[in-house]
Design a protein around this motif. Structure first.
Motif, short mmCIF file in Angstrom:
data_model
loop_
_atom_site.label_atom_id
_atom_site.label_comp_id
_atom_site.label_asym_id
_atom_site.label_seq_id
_atom_site.Cartn_x
_atom_site.Cartn_y
_atom_site.Cartn_z
N VAL B 84 0.86 -1.18 0.00
CA VAL B 84 0.00 0.00 0.00
C VAL B 84 0.90 1.23 0.00
N TYR B 85 0.66 2.13 -0.92
CA TYR B 85 1.45 3.36 -1.02
C TYR B 85 0.57 4.52 -0.52
N ILE B 86 1.12 5.25 0.43
CA ILE B 86 0.35 6.28 1.12
C ILE B 86 1.00 7.64 0.89
N CYS B 87 0.17 8.59 0.53
CA CYS B 87 0.59 9.98 0.43
C CYS B 87 0.17 10.68 1.72
N ALA B 88 1.06 11.43 2.31
CA ALA B 88 0.74 12.15 3.54
C ALA B 88 1.35 13.53 3.47
N VAL B 89 0.63 14.52 3.99
CA VAL B 89 1.10 15.90 3.91
C VAL B 89 1.18 16.52 5.29
N TYR B 90 2.12 17.44 5.40
CA TYR B 90 2.23 18.24 6.62
C TYR B 90 1.90 19.68 6.24
N SER B 91 0.85 20.22 6.90
CA SER B 91 0.40 21.56 6.55
C SER B 91 0.92 22.62 7.50
N GLY B 92 1.27 22.20 8.71
CA GLY B 92 1.70 23.16 9.71
C GLY B 92 0.52 24.00 10.18
N GLY B 93 0.80 25.16 10.75
CA GLY B 93 -0.24 26.08 11.16
C GLY B 93 -1.16 25.53 12.23
N GLY B 94 -0.59 24.76 13.14
CA GLY B 94 -1.38 24.21 14.24
C GLY B 94 -1.75 22.75 14.06
N ALA B 95 -1.71 22.27 12.83
CA ALA B 95 -1.95 20.84 12.61
C ALA B 95 -0.59 20.17 12.66
N ASP B 96 -0.31 19.55 13.79
CA ASP B 96 1.06 19.10 14.02
C ASP B 96 1.40 17.75 13.46
N GLY B 97 0.41 17.01 12.99
CA GLY B 97 0.71 15.70 12.46
C GLY B 97 0.50 15.66 10.96
#
Lengths: 115, 110
Positions: B84-97
Motif C-alpha cells: 500500500v502506497y500512502i501519500c501524507a502531507v504536513y500543513s503546519g499552522g497548528g496541525a502538528d501531524g
C-alpha cells in the motif's frame, strides 16, 4: 541500526483491562508520535511529543494517555479498552514536525485485540 | 483541514509495467511524504518532497506545488513492490501531524 522498536508486536487484552504499549527509538529524534490505524483506514494521529511537550489531538478519547519519560521511550496507555479500540497502533519519530530533516521513521506497530 | 485524495485506490499490474500513483491535496503544505506499507503493518518512508522531483532506484516522486498534486512512479515494477502506497502531507499552522491519504493498494503480478 538506528530504529524505532515497538513492543509487543501483538497484544491481546480484556475489555476494560488497562494496557500499555511501548515504543523506543535509537535515533535521538525530537518528536515521537502515536497513530491508530484500523483495518483499511488511514493512520489517525492520537498525540505526539515534541521533546517533553505533549500535544493531544482534539478528538483523541480521554481513554488514551501517553508518557515520554525520556528521549528514547514513549508509552501509550489505554485505561479501559473497548472493542472499538482494537487496531494497529503505530509509533513514529522525526527530527522536526514536517519531517523535512530526514523524514519519518515508523515502528512495526502493535496489533491490539480486545476480547 | 487538508483533504488528501489518492488515485487509484487499487491497482493491479503485470511485472515490468510502469506504475503511476497520484495524490492531490486541498491546502498548501510544508512537505509531502510518500510512504510504503506492507501487509503486517510496518510503514517505510520513501520520499519527502517540498518541491521538484526525487529519484531513488526505480522510484520517482514529483510534486507540483501550484497544482497541489504529486505523483509516485515505479519503473520496471516487480512483485516485491506490492504494497500500500500512502501519500501524507504536513500543513503546519497548528496541525502538528501528518494528514494521510487512504492509500493505493498495488499488486504486481509475475
Amino acid at each position: 541500526d538506528a530504529m524505532v522498536i515497538q513492543n509487543p508486536r501483538y497484544q491481546v487484552t480484556q475489555f476494560g483491562k488497562p494496557v500499555t504499549l511501548s515504543c523506543s527509538q535509537t535515533l535521538n529524534h525530537n518528536v515521537m508520535y502515536w497513530y491508530q490505524q484500523k483495518s483499511s483506514q488511514a493512520p489517525k494521529l492520537l498525540f505526539h511529543y515534541y521533546d517533553k511537550d505533549f500535544n493531544n489531538e482534539a478528538d483523541t478519547p480521554d481513554n488514551f494517555q501517553s508518557r515520554r519519560p525520556n528521549t528514547s521511550f514513549c508509552f501509550l496507555d489505554i485505561r479501559s479498552p473497548g472493542l472499538g479500540d482494537a487496531a494497529m497502533y503505530l509509533c513514529a519519530t522525526s527530527r522536526d514536525l514536517a519531517g523535512v530533516e530526514g523524514g519519518y521513521t515508523f515502528g512495526s506497530g502493535t496489533r491490539l485485540t480486545v476480547v | 483541514k487538508n483533504e488528501v485524495e489518492q488515485s487509484p485506490q487499487n491497482l493491479t499490474a503485470q511485472e515490468g509495467e510502469f506504475i503511476t500513483i497520484n495524490c492531490s491535496y486541498s491546502v498548501g503544505i510544508s512537505a509531502l511524504h510518500w510512504l510504503q506499507q506492507h501487509p503486517g503493518g510496518g510503514i517505510v518512508s520513501l520520499f519527502m518532497l517540498s518541491s521538484g522531483k526525487k529519484k531513488h532506484g526505480r522510484l520517482i516522486a514529483t510534486i507540483n506545488i501550484q497544482e497541489k498534486h504529486s505523483s509516485l512512479h515505479i519503473t520496471a515494477s516487480h512483485p516485491r513492490d506490492s504494497a500500500v502506497y500512502i501519500c501524507a502531507v504536513y500543513s503546519g499552522g497548528g496541525a502538528d501531524g501528518l494528514t494521510f491519504g487512504k492509500g493505493t493498494h498495488l499488486i504486481i503480478q509475475p
